[in-house]
Design an enzyme around this catalytic site. Structure first.
Site, PDB file in Angstrom:
ATOM      1  N   ASP A  31     -13.729  -5.292  17.583  1.00 32.99           N
ATOM      2  CA  ASP A  31     -13.492  -4.140  16.704  1.00 32.99           C
ATOM      3  C   ASP A  31     -13.971  -2.906  17.473  1.00 32.99           C
ATOM      4  OD1 ASP A  31     -13.468  -4.041  13.203  1.00 32.99           O
ATOM      5  OD2 ASP A  31     -13.691  -2.228  14.425  1.00 32.99           O
ATOM      6  N   ASN A  35     -12.857   2.626  12.229  1.00 34.43           N
ATOM      7  CA  ASN A  35     -12.709   2.774  10.782  1.00 34.43           C
ATOM      8  C   ASN A  35     -13.580   1.739  10.060  1.00 34.43           C
ATOM      9  OD1 ASN A  35     -11.685   3.888   8.441  1.00 34.43           O
ATOM     10  ND2 ASN A  35      -9.863   2.584   8.418  1.00 34.43           N
ATOM     11  N   LYS A  85      -3.945   2.612   9.664  1.00 38.99           N
ATOM     12  CA  LYS A  85      -3.200   2.231   8.455  1.00 38.99           C
ATOM     13  C   LYS A  85      -2.978   3.345   7.433  1.00 38.99           C
ATOM     14  CE  LYS A  85      -7.265   0.752   5.964  1.00 38.99           C
ATOM     15  NZ  LYS A  85      -7.897  -0.127   5.046  1.00 38.99           N
ATOM     16  N   SER A 125       2.906  -5.958   6.203  1.00 40.54           N
ATOM     17  CA  SER A 125       2.833  -5.245   4.925  1.00 40.54           C
ATOM     18  C   SER A 125       4.158  -5.303   4.182  1.00 40.54           C
ATOM     19  CB  SER A 125       2.476  -3.789   5.222  1.00 40.54           C
ATOM     20  OG  SER A 125       2.708  -2.983   4.099  1.00 40.54           O
ATOM     21  N   TYR A 150       3.719   4.653  10.246  1.00 35.81           N
ATOM     22  CA  TYR A 150       2.858   3.485  10.031  1.00 35.81           C
ATOM     23  C   TYR A 150       3.709   2.264   9.668  1.00 35.81           C
ATOM     24  CZ  TYR A 150       0.444   0.140   7.098  1.00 35.81           C
ATOM     25  OH  TYR A 150       0.027  -1.031   6.531  1.00 35.81           O
ATOM     26  N   LYS A 154       4.680  -1.554  11.649  1.00 35.04           N
ATOM     27  CA  LYS A 154       4.631  -2.936  11.131  1.00 35.04           C
ATOM     28  C   LYS A 154       5.967  -3.638  11.386  1.00 35.04           C
ATOM     29  CE  LYS A 154       0.422  -3.003   9.680  1.00 35.04           C
ATOM     30  NZ  LYS A 154      -0.572  -3.744  10.457  1.00 35.04           N
TER      31      LYS A 154
HETATM   32  N1  UFG Z   1      -2.255   6.524  -6.544  1.00 39.11           N
HETATM   33  C1  UFG Z   1      -2.639   7.479  -7.472  1.00 39.11           C
HETATM   34  N2  UFG Z   1      -3.707   8.265  -7.174  1.00 39.11           N
HETATM   35  C2  UFG Z   1      -4.421   8.131  -6.014  1.00 39.11           C
HETATM   36  C3  UFG Z   1      -4.012   7.149  -5.087  1.00 39.11           C
HETATM   37  C4  UFG Z   1      -2.935   6.372  -5.384  1.00 39.11           C
HETATM   38  O1  UFG Z   1      -2.022   7.635  -8.523  1.00 39.11           O
HETATM   39  O2  UFG Z   1      -5.381   8.881  -5.805  1.00 39.11           O
HETATM   40  C5  UFG Z   1      -1.109   5.659  -6.872  1.00 39.11           C
HETATM   41  C6  UFG Z   1       0.005   5.750  -5.851  1.00 39.11           C
HETATM   42  O3  UFG Z   1       0.868   6.808  -6.161  1.00 39.11           O
HETATM   43  C7  UFG Z   1       0.637   4.369  -5.977  1.00 39.11           C
HETATM   44  C8  UFG Z   1      -0.530   3.462  -6.328  1.00 39.11           C
HETATM   45  O4  UFG Z   1      -1.547   4.322  -6.821  1.00 39.11           O
HETATM   46  O5  UFG Z   1       1.536   4.357  -7.034  1.00 39.11           O
HETATM   47  C9  UFG Z   1      -1.071   2.698  -5.142  1.00 39.11           C
HETATM   48  O6  UFG Z   1      -1.327   3.617  -4.101  1.00 39.11           O
HETATM   49  P1  UFG Z   1      -2.137   3.214  -2.788  1.00 39.11           P
HETATM   50  O7  UFG Z   1      -2.254   4.464  -1.953  1.00 39.11           O
HETATM   51  O8  UFG Z   1      -3.398   2.527  -3.150  1.00 39.11           O
HETATM   52  O9  UFG Z   1      -1.218   2.136  -2.107  1.00 39.11           O
HETATM   53  P2  UFG Z   1       0.305   2.253  -1.627  1.00 39.11           P
HETATM   54  O10 UFG Z   1       1.091   1.331  -2.494  1.00 39.11           O
HETATM   55  O11 UFG Z   1       0.773   3.632  -1.522  1.00 39.11           O
HETATM   56  O12 UFG Z   1       0.165   1.768  -0.146  1.00 39.11           O
HETATM   57  C10 UFG Z   1      -0.179   0.462   0.149  1.00 39.11           C
HETATM   58  C11 UFG Z   1      -0.954   0.402   1.464  1.00 39.11           C
HETATM   59  C12 UFG Z   1      -0.083   0.749   2.619  1.00 39.11           C
HETATM   60  C13 UFG Z   1       1.218  -0.007   2.560  1.00 39.11           C
HETATM   61  C14 UFG Z   1       1.868   0.168   1.225  1.00 39.11           C
HETATM   62  C15 UFG Z   1       3.110  -0.658   1.097  1.00 39.11           C
HETATM   63  O13 UFG Z   1      -2.059   1.280   1.439  1.00 39.11           O
HETATM   64  O14 UFG Z   1      -0.765   0.395   3.790  1.00 39.11           O
HETATM   65  O15 UFG Z   1       0.983  -0.252   0.219  1.00 39.11           O
HETATM   66  O16 UFG Z   1       3.777  -0.400  -0.084  1.00 39.11           O
HETATM   67  F1  UFG Z   1       2.077   0.454   3.503  1.00 39.11           F
END
Ligand code: UFG
Length: 340
Positions: A31, A35, A85, A125, A150, A154
């Site tokens: 590692d 991060n 990521k 992913s 990103y 993948k």
């Molecule tokens: N969300 C909010 N408020 C926040 C953060 C997120 O409402 O402060 C919502 C987002 O809009 C989404 C959901 O919560 O609807 C999940 O969001 P995340 O950011 O936790 O996760 P994502 O689905 O956007 O992303 C994740 C991984 C990525 C990957 C992706 C694939 O973090 O690495 O899934 O769909 F690429």
């Protein structure tokens, strides 16, 4: 069996190291701590009573990696987590992502060939599916053009690995396409440790609940879903970690049907952001200050996995619930200040 885990101090990596050691595997971690925090090694030792071997190393530095493989012989398998990521950052700085995620992967694969290591598990992913036309999404669903650099790393990584293992019939790889990993180890000694302002929902939520952030912004309530907020398949990180061990064993026992296989690793159930919020408040009895704001650019409306292929072929399935995950995330958040 000796397993090299790259990115083994990170969020999913550290939980996987715990599961590997619990199952009697010998682990060596690489590692670069870009991060992650070194104290996590002590936490892993506290949970498993074993301190894994560790080398601080940047996988893009070819010569250093070569020295590593010369020093550490007889590795039976590799689980490759180490990668950048953050979706948003990758849009702002795409070369950083292509450079790091792809060069490090190729350097590792080159050494696999050189040192005759045959088994490779890759951290992929569900982002490879984009917004699927049909839900739940199966492994047969079409791969769509990535909507971030990103995500593209993948997709390209899966292609590189697929070409690589097809070049030599002794090589095998399984890519695990994660849905949304959340939660933490029940000991609250390891968990997600965002550096700076979290991008992901759960760390932002727990930081708001504990008072680090003023309010959680819910990105959009006008999606075509039951309550208007976006839907994801949230999987407990410990269930996810266990899938890696199952994948490794499948290759060790020569049970894989193709050199390169890929599986959806999710729960099969979708939950909206507002449902997650409600479940969090219910299980922790803590009220969370939140506000509905505009949709976040680049977000898809909904995605959740069809996990039947992984359930049947890997004989793996999730055991922990959304509420378990949220409670464990909360316990972890409350413990972070004691640890660092
Ligand atoms: N969300 C909010 N408020 C926040 C953060 C997120 O409402 O402060 C919502 C987002 O809009 C989404 C959901 O919560 O609807 C999940 O969001 P995340 O950011 O936790 O996760 P994502 O689905 O956007 O992303 C994740 C991984 C990525 C990957 C992706 C694939 O973090 O690495 O899934 O769909 F690429």
């Amino acid at each position: 069996m000796k397993i090299l885990v790259t990115g083994g101090i990170g969020y999913i990596g550290s939980h996987t190291v715990v599961e590997l050691q619990n199952k009697g595997f010998e682990v060596i971690i690489i590692d670069n701590l870009s991060n992650s925090k070194i104290e996590i090694l002590d936490s892993i030792e506290k949970i498993t009573k074993i301190k894994p071997a560790f080398e601080k190393l940047d996988l893009c530095k070819k010569e250093k990696l070569d020295e590593f493989f010369k020093k550490h012989k007889n590795i039976d398998g590799i689980i490759h987590f180490a990668a950048y990521k953050a979706v948003g950052e990758s849009v702002e700085n795409p070369l950083k992502y292509y450079q790091n995620n792809l060069v490090s992967l190729m350097n590792i694969l080159e050494n696999m060939k050189k040192y005759k290591i045959k088994n490779f598990v890759f951290s992929s992913s569900c982002t490879v599916y984009g917004q699927p036309e049909k839900l739940p999404v199966t492994e047969k669903s079409e791969i769509q053009k990535a909507n971030s650099p990103y995500g593209n790393t993948k997709q390209i990584s899966e292609e590189i690995i697929s070409d690589f293992v097809h070049s030599n019939e002794e090589l095998k790889s399984i890519a695990l396409r994660y849905f949304n990993p959340i939660g933490a180890h029940k000991s609250a000694l390891i968990g997600e440790l965002p550096i700076g302002v979290p991008n992901n929902l759960i760390p932002f939520l727990t930081q708001t609940a504990i008072g680090i952030r003023k309010e959680l912004k819910v990105f959009g309530n006008d999606y075509d879903t039951t309550d208007g907020s976006a839907i994801r398949d949230y999987i407990h990180v410990v269930d996810l970690a266990k899938a890696h061990i199952v994948a490794l064993k499948r290759m060790f026992e020569n049970k894989n049907e193709k050199n390169f296989e890929y599986f959806n690793i999710g729960t099969g159930k979708g939950n909206s952001v507002l449902e997650v919020l409600e479940a969090f408040e219910e299980v922790t009895k803590v009220k969370v200050n939140y506000k509905i704001v505009e949709r976040r650019e680049g977000d898809i409306e909904k995605i959740f996995a069809d996990t039947s292929f992984a359930n049947k072929v890997l004989k793996w399935k999730t055991k922990l619930s959304l509420k378990d995950a949220l409670l464990h995330s909360w316990n972890w958040e409350k413990n972070i200040l004691n640890l660092f």
